[in-house]
Design a protein around this motif. Structure first.
Motif, mmCIF file in Angstrom:
data_model
loop_
_atom_site.group_PDB
_atom_site.id
_atom_site.type_symbol
_atom_site.label_atom_id
_atom_site.label_comp_id
_atom_site.label_asym_id
_atom_site.label_seq_id
_atom_site.Cartn_x
_atom_site.Cartn_y
_atom_site.Cartn_z
ATOM 1 N N PHE A 70 42.167 -3.009 -27.609
ATOM 2 C CA PHE A 70 42.570 -3.733 -25.923
ATOM 3 C C PHE A 70 42.690 -5.036 -26.475
ATOM 4 N N VAL A 71 41.770 -5.558 -26.907
ATOM 5 C CA VAL A 71 41.609 -6.744 -26.502
ATOM 6 C C VAL A 71 42.603 -8.173 -27.816
ATOM 7 N N LEU A 72 42.679 -7.452 -29.105
ATOM 8 C CA LEU A 72 44.129 -8.258 -29.817
ATOM 9 C C LEU A 72 44.894 -7.901 -29.344
ATOM 10 N N ALA A 73 45.704 -6.524 -28.558
ATOM 11 C CA ALA A 73 46.894 -6.632 -28.613
ATOM 12 C C ALA A 73 47.559 -8.333 -27.766
ATOM 13 N N PRO A 74 46.686 -8.241 -26.689
ATOM 14 C CA PRO A 74 47.212 -9.107 -25.826
ATOM 15 C C PRO A 74 47.073 -11.031 -26.268
ATOM 16 N N ILE A 75 46.227 -10.750 -27.568
ATOM 17 C CA ILE A 75 46.797 -11.922 -28.293
ATOM 18 C C ILE A 75 46.705 -11.781 -29.322
ATOM 19 N N VAL A 76 47.804 -11.245 -29.689
ATOM 20 C CA VAL A 76 48.727 -11.463 -31.364
ATOM 21 C C VAL A 76 50.093 -11.355 -30.462
ATOM 22 N N GLY A 77 50.067 -11.122 -29.177
ATOM 23 C CA GLY A 77 51.227 -11.097 -28.145
ATOM 24 C C GLY A 77 51.529 -12.599 -27.272
ATOM 25 N N LEU A 78 50.490 -13.014 -27.205
ATOM 26 C CA LEU A 78 50.253 -14.502 -26.939
ATOM 27 C C LEU A 78 50.634 -15.718 -28.294
ATOM 28 N N LEU A 79 49.751 -15.222 -28.796
ATOM 29 C CA LEU A 79 50.318 -16.461 -30.024
ATOM 30 C C LEU A 79 52.081 -16.104 -30.753
ATOM 31 N N VAL A 80 52.667 -14.615 -30.148
ATOM 32 C CA VAL A 80 53.432 -14.252 -31.117
ATOM 33 C C VAL A 80 54.448 -15.790 -30.009
ATOM 34 N N MET A 81 54.007 -15.406 -28.853
ATOM 35 C CA MET A 81 55.078 -16.224 -28.006
ATOM 36 C C MET A 81 54.361 -18.006 -27.581
#
Length: 106
Positions: A70-81
Motif C-alpha cells: 500500500f506504500v510501494l504502489a503509489p510510489i511506483v505510480g508516481l515514479l512512472v509519471m
C-alpha cells in the motif's frame, strides 16, 4: 546531433504513452527505429522502462498482502509519471536519458 524531427518523435514516444501506454510508443518505435539511432534509443529505453515498472507494480501489488504494498504502489505510480515526463523533456532537448532502475532487456 539529432534533427528536430527526431527529437519530436522521440519525445512523442513518451508523450503518447499517457494515452496509449503500450501500443502508441511501440508503433512509433517500430516505424521509425531504422530511420534514426536517437529514436531507436528512446524507443528501447521506454519499452525497457515499461517492462521494468510493470514488474515493480506487480511486486508491489503482491506485497499488499503484508501491507507494505500500500506504500510501494503509489510510489511506483508516481515514479512512472515523473520519469515519463523527464524522458520526454530530455528527448526533446536532444539528450539520451537513461531512466533509473530499468532492466535493459531490449
Amino acid at each position: 546531433m539529432p534533427s528536430n524531427n527526431d527529437k519530436i518523435m522521440a519525445a512523442l514516444i513518451y508523450g503518447i504513452s499517457f494515452f496509449t501506454v503500450f501500443i502508441g510508443p511501440l508503433v512509433i518505435w517500430l516505424v521509425k527505429k531504422n530511420d534514426s539511432d536517437f529514436i531507436d534509443y528512446h524507443g528501447r529505453e521506454y519499452l525497457n522502462f515499461l517492462i521494468s515498472y510493470a514488474v515493480y507494480g506487480f511486486i508491489s501489488a503482491l506485497l499488499t498482502i503484508v501491507l507494505i504494498g500500500f506504500v510501494l504502489a503509489p510510489i511506483v505510480g508516481l515514479l512512472v509519471m515523473v520519469f515519463t515526463i523527464v524522458g520526454a523533456i530530455k528527448a526533446y532537448q536532444g539528450e539520451r536519458y537513461r531512466i533509473p532502475l530499468v532492466f535493459r532487456l531490449l
